[in-house]
Design a protein around this motif. Structure first.
Motif, PDB file in Angstrom:
ATOM      1  N   LYS A   1       0.836  -1.205   0.000  1.00 52.56           N
ATOM      2  CA  LYS A   1       0.000   0.000   0.000  1.00 52.56           C
ATOM      3  C   LYS A   1       0.867   1.250   0.000  1.00 52.56           C
ATOM      4  O   LYS A   1       0.575   2.236  -0.689  1.00 52.56           O
ATOM      5  N   TYR A   2       1.938   1.198   0.790  1.00 53.64           N
ATOM      6  CA  TYR A   2       2.842   2.347   0.866  1.00 53.64           C
ATOM      7  C   TYR A   2       3.539   2.574  -0.471  1.00 53.64           C
ATOM      8  O   TYR A   2       3.662   3.711  -0.939  1.00 53.64           O
TER       9      TYR A   2
ATOM     10  N   VAL B   1       1.280   4.386  -2.803  1.00 50.13           N
ATOM     11  CA  VAL B   1       1.218   5.828  -2.528  1.00 50.13           C
ATOM     12  C   VAL B   1       2.476   6.517  -3.048  1.00 50.13           C
ATOM     13  O   VAL B   1       2.407   7.595  -3.663  1.00 50.13           O
TER      14      VAL B   1
ATOM     15  N   ASN C   1       2.316   6.787  -6.771  1.00 54.12           N
ATOM     16  CA  ASN C   1       1.368   7.825  -7.187  1.00 54.12           C
ATOM     17  C   ASN C   1       1.967   9.218  -7.095  1.00 54.12           C
ATOM     18  O   ASN C   1       1.546  10.137  -7.815  1.00 54.12           O
ATOM     19  N   ASN C   2       2.946   9.378  -6.215  1.00 51.66           N
ATOM     20  CA  ASN C   2       3.622  10.663  -6.041  1.00 51.66           C
ATOM     21  C   ASN C   2       4.928  10.730  -6.828  1.00 51.66           C
ATOM     22  O   ASN C   2       5.697  11.677  -6.641  1.00 51.66           O
TER      23      ASN C   2
ATOM     24  N   LYS D   1       4.031  15.224   1.624  1.00 57.90           N
ATOM     25  CA  LYS D   1       2.938  15.218   0.660  1.00 57.90           C
ATOM     26  C   LYS D   1       1.676  14.726   1.380  1.00 57.90           C
ATOM     27  O   LYS D   1       1.736  13.885   2.272  1.00 57.90           O
ATOM     28  N   LYS D   2       0.541  15.245   0.972  1.00 57.76           N
ATOM     29  CA  LYS D   2      -0.698  15.016   1.702  1.00 57.76           C
ATOM     30  C   LYS D   2      -1.020  13.537   1.868  1.00 57.76           C
ATOM     31  O   LYS D   2      -1.358  13.077   2.971  1.00 57.76           O
ATOM     32  N   ASP D   3      -0.937  12.755   0.791  1.00 53.55           N
ATOM     33  CA  ASP D   3      -1.299  11.354   0.905  1.00 53.55           C
ATOM     34  C   ASP D   3      -0.226  10.534   1.614  1.00 53.55           C
ATOM     35  O   ASP D   3      -0.519   9.502   2.220  1.00 53.55           O
TER      36      ASP D   3
ATOM     37  N   GLN E   1       1.468  11.792   4.221  1.00 52.84           N
ATOM     38  CA  GLN E   1       1.117  12.094   5.612  1.00 52.84           C
ATOM     39  C   GLN E   1      -0.084  11.278   6.062  1.00 52.84           C
ATOM     40  O   GLN E   1      -0.112  10.746   7.180  1.00 52.84           O
ATOM     41  N   SER E   2      -1.079  11.163   5.178  1.00 53.18           N
ATOM     42  CA  SER E   2      -2.276  10.406   5.513  1.00 53.18           C
ATOM     43  C   SER E   2      -1.948   8.933   5.770  1.00 53.18           C
ATOM     44  O   SER E   2      -2.476   8.326   6.713  1.00 53.18           O
ATOM     45  N   PHE E   3      -1.045   8.385   4.953  1.00 50.97           N
ATOM     46  CA  PHE E   3      -0.653   6.996   5.152  1.00 50.97           C
ATOM     47  C   PHE E   3       0.068   6.826   6.477  1.00 50.97           C
ATOM     48  O   PHE E   3      -0.210   5.885   7.229  1.00 50.97           O
TER      49      PHE E   3
ATOM     50  N   SER F   1      -2.265   6.773   9.346  1.00 52.51           N
ATOM     51  CA  SER F   1      -3.160   5.614   9.419  1.00 52.51           C
ATOM     52  C   SER F   1      -2.425   4.313   9.740  1.00 52.51           C
ATOM     53  O   SER F   1      -3.054   3.249   9.836  1.00 52.51           O
TER      54      SER F   1
END
Length: 322
Positions: free
Chosen positions: A277-278, A281, A284-285, A302-304, A306-308, A311
């Motif tokens: 999953k990481y 992400v 994607n960046n 980056k926003k996603d 940080q979100s990862f 979580s």
């Protein structure tokens, strides 16, 4: 024994600590001072007698000596309980011991003598101060190891030495001890960053996962789960040194490759679900981890990304916590 040794140290003069004693653990009301008068124990009351002994123990040596004598006589389940009581004893004993040890080391002559142990640490290297050396060896005989962080000596549990009890305890405790022994021998995290290679940290993650999958209701499952989380956070998010290209703010290829290698090496592991999953992400960046800063080269994550990171604990709990 510790009190006696401290008094001997005080009497030894220059180069030896003075007036240091380890605080006695709190004795429960009604407990007897002289354990030698207790009747011979049965298998059923060994645990009760051990609890009494650790409540009165002046040093770790007598506690370990009791286990050396009685573990061969008890069931595996009882051996597990005795081991847990031993850990509880160390939790209570070590803070006082290390406080007193710090007092000893505040004396220049003692501190200077301690430098003779060298690295790797060898207490027998101390010359000309048999009292100090014997006191150190006594602590070691109690299942403790002498550690040093940034020049500061301290005592810690020697889980490698405690593996002598592996033949008596369950696989649950044996697996836990193996994890603790590896961490005690070489910590994964020092001076604010990963102190071992990411590959070796990945191996520790898998050993923790194996414990959690084999012992979901294990005696040490809660502690191992926290170890797993600590390892995983460091493995995936510790980018303090040698992980980010300062110019592009991208993850360095070698670090990304270590993640990819982990996924390929452990295709069926629960951890691989998280690492993949990481990687998704990151892909994607286009491997960029941080935003560009206005007053510095590196801005926020980056926003996603940080979100990862935020979580991550929930991701772990979803896989390992029923």
């Amino acid at each position: 024994m510790l009190l006696v040794m401290m008094m001997a140290i005080a009497a030894a003069g220059c180069g030896n600590p003075q007036g240091v004693t380890v605080q006695d653990p709190v004795r429960q009301e009604g407990q007897k001072e002289d354990t030698a008068q207790l009747p011979p124990e049965t298998k059923e009351d060994v645990l009760d007698k051990f609890k009494l002994i650790v409540s009165q123990a002046k040093d770790a040596g007598e506690v370990v000596q009791f286990l050396d004598t009685h573990l061969p006589e008890v069931t595996q389940k009882q051996a597990d309980q005795l081991f847990l009581e031993l850990e509880d004893f160390y939790d209570r004993y070590l803070p006082s011991l290390n406080d007193n040890f710090a007092t000893m080391l505040s004396k220049p002559e003692t501190s200077q003598k301690m430098n003779e142990v060298g690295y790797p640490i060898n207490i027998n290297n101390i010359k000309g101060d048999d009292t100090l050396k014997q006191w150190l060896l006594d602590q070691q005989a109690g299942g403790l190891a002498l550690g040093n962080t940034e020049g500061e000596f301290f005592w810690k549990v020697d889980y490698k030495a405690l593996q002598k009890y592996d033949k008596y305890v369950s696989n649950d405790i044996r697996s836990y001890q193996a994890l603790k022994s590896e961490e005690a021998e070489k910590s994964y995290f020092e001076d604010g960053t990963i102190a071992i290679t990411r590959e070796k940290l990945g191996d520790r993650i898998m050993k923790a996962e194996l414990y959690l999958t084999e012992n979901p209701e294990g005696l040490k499952a809660k502690e191992v789960l926290q170890m797993y989380k600590d390892y995983l956070h460091a493995y995936l998010t510790d980018f303090r040194y040698d992980a980010i290209d300062d110019r592009t703010l991208k993850l360095l290829p070698a670090v990304k490759k270590s993640f990819q290698t982990f996924v390929n090496t452990h295709p069926d592991a629960k951890t691989t679900v998280i690492v993949q999953k990481y990687l998704n992400v990151i892909n994607n960046n286009k491997d960029v981890i941080y935003e560009k800063g206005t007053n510095s080269i590196q801005g926020p994550l980056k926003k996603d990304i940080q979100s990862f990171w935020d979580s991550l604990n929930n991701e772990v709990d979803s896989l390992f916590v029923a």
